[in-house]
Scaffold this motif. Structure first.
Motif, PDB file in Angstrom:
ATOM      1  N   LEU A 198     -22.103  14.582 -39.359  1.00 41.33           N
ATOM      2  CA  LEU A 198     -22.522  15.133 -38.571  1.00 41.33           C
ATOM      3  C   LEU A 198     -23.570  15.544 -37.869  1.00 41.33           C
ATOM      4  N   ASP A 199     -24.168  15.670 -37.102  1.00 40.77           N
ATOM      5  CA  ASP A 199     -25.848  16.374 -36.725  1.00 40.77           C
ATOM      6  C   ASP A 199     -25.337  17.781 -36.925  1.00 40.77           C
ATOM      7  N   SER A 235     -27.309  20.069 -36.079  1.00 42.41           N
ATOM      8  CA  SER A 235     -26.996  20.751 -34.769  1.00 42.41           C
ATOM      9  C   SER A 235     -25.094  21.512 -33.880  1.00 42.41           C
ATOM     10  N   GLU A 236     -24.605  20.364 -35.074  1.00 39.28           N
ATOM     11  CA  GLU A 236     -23.359  20.598 -34.935  1.00 39.28           C
ATOM     12  C   GLU A 236     -22.764  21.767 -36.423  1.00 39.28           C
ATOM     13  N   ARG A 237     -23.113  22.838 -35.506  1.00 41.18           N
ATOM     14  CA  ARG A 237     -22.686  23.847 -36.997  1.00 41.18           C
ATOM     15  C   ARG A 237     -21.650  24.729 -36.497  1.00 41.18           C
ATOM     16  N   LEU A 287     -18.976  22.751 -36.353  1.00 49.35           N
ATOM     17  CA  LEU A 287     -18.062  21.274 -37.010  1.00 49.35           C
ATOM     18  C   LEU A 287     -18.258  21.467 -38.453  1.00 49.35           C
ATOM     19  N   ILE A 333     -20.513  15.098 -28.721  1.00 45.57           N
ATOM     20  CA  ILE A 333     -20.863  15.626 -30.112  1.00 45.57           C
ATOM     21  C   ILE A 333     -21.601  15.102 -30.449  1.00 45.57           C
ATOM     22  N   LYS A 334     -22.751  15.722 -31.634  1.00 46.57           N
ATOM     23  CA  LYS A 334     -23.437  14.444 -32.133  1.00 46.57           C
ATOM     24  C   LYS A 334     -23.570  14.374 -33.650  1.00 46.57           C
ATOM     25  N   SER A 335     -23.294  12.970 -33.949  1.00 53.55           N
ATOM     26  CA  SER A 335     -23.310  12.490 -35.646  1.00 53.55           C
ATOM     27  C   SER A 335     -23.441  11.550 -35.516  1.00 53.55           C
TER      28      SER A 335
END
Length: 275
Positions: free
Chosen positions: A161-162, A164-166, A168, A232-234
């Motif tokens: 996960l990126d 920034s996806e704190r 998750l 979501i960013k990943s």
């Protein structure tokens, strides 16, 4: 008159259907993680994709009414493919650990997928030996295997996960911790055998695992849907998200089989006592 289905045949087809797809996807994920100068390793991965696609195609020709000897012969062929991809995965892991190659595949991920290949090969060997359902002591061992798989999944998700996806990322870390604890608990229970082989402890153990796996399965399902919708960013491939979801579903199915097996054992014991 109804045809009697051989449970070994039925179980063999089910195992091959599930795990052959998993093996094919493992080869794909490895190939995507290699760099452009590692073409030989990519080519080998592509060969395994072809091998397991052919197995899937051949599988469609069989049914639960197929002769047992035909299934045993097929099991042995698939066993050889599973053993071969296990050896390939261990070779890749060795190259990574000796720093002979640099890839985007985590060493733990390569070890993880090699454990699954070994599990698949072992299941086929057991089925050809006539072993359908595990003994009570094997139930704990198999849960140790799958709990570790689930803990690994949570770790991979957290790392892919990126940052920034704190929220998750934190959820993935919590699942990783929870499944590490369940794994340690299973190891402890395993060392308490044979006292733990029967009775309420094993049932409680399975029930606790089922609740946790169902929760992780739901998390994976949500993550898969968000990834597929690009919400979501990943670095998680949509197929990888679905892959881990299916493995959680599989673990839940296996827990159900274990619970049914325990119930039958307890029923048979009760009948013997009453007589």
């Amino acid at each position: 008159m109804d045809t009697i289905v051989n449970p070994i045949v039925e179980r063999s087809l089910d195992e091959i259907k599930f795990w052959s797809r998993i093996m094919k996807e493992h080869a794909l994920f490895l190939s995507l993680g290699f760099t452009f100068e590692q073409q030989q390793l990519i080519d080998e991965a592509q060969q395994f994709i072809t091998i397991f696609e052919r197995i899937e195609e051949r599988l469609s020709r069989f049914s639960i009414n197929t002769d047992l000897r035909q299934i045993q012969a097929f099991n042995y062929e698939v066993y050889q493919a599973a053993a071969a991809i296990w050896a390939y995965k261990r070779k890749v892991l060795g190259l990574i650990l000796r720093c002979e190659i640099r890839t985007n595949n985590f060493p733990l991920l390569v070890d993880h997928i090699s454990r699954e290949a070994a599990y698949f090969a072992n299941r086929l060997r057991e089925l050809n030996e006539g072993v359908l359902a595990p003994r009570p002591e094997a139930i704990i061992e198999e849960n140790v295997f799958f709990l570790r798989i689930m803990a690994d999944h949570a770790k991979f998700i957290g790392h892919l996960l990126d940052p920034s996806e704190r929220k998750l990322v934190e959820q993935a870390r919590e699942f990783s911790h929870d499944f590490d604890q369940l794994l340690f608990q299973a190891v402890d229970l395993d060392s308490m055998r044979p006292q733990s082989e029967t009775g309420p402890l094993l049932s409680q153990f399975l029930n606790q695992n089922k609740v946790s796996v169902a929760s992780l399965r739901d998390f994976k399902k949500t993550a898969r849907e968000l990834i597929e919708a690009c919400r979501i960013k990943s670095n998680i491939h949509p197929l990888l998200a679905d892959h881990t979801f299916r493995e959680a579903e599989r673990f839940l199915e296996i827990i159900d089989l274990f619970e049914a097996s325990l119930m039958n054992n307890n029923l048979n014991t009760s009948i013997q006592i009453n007589h």
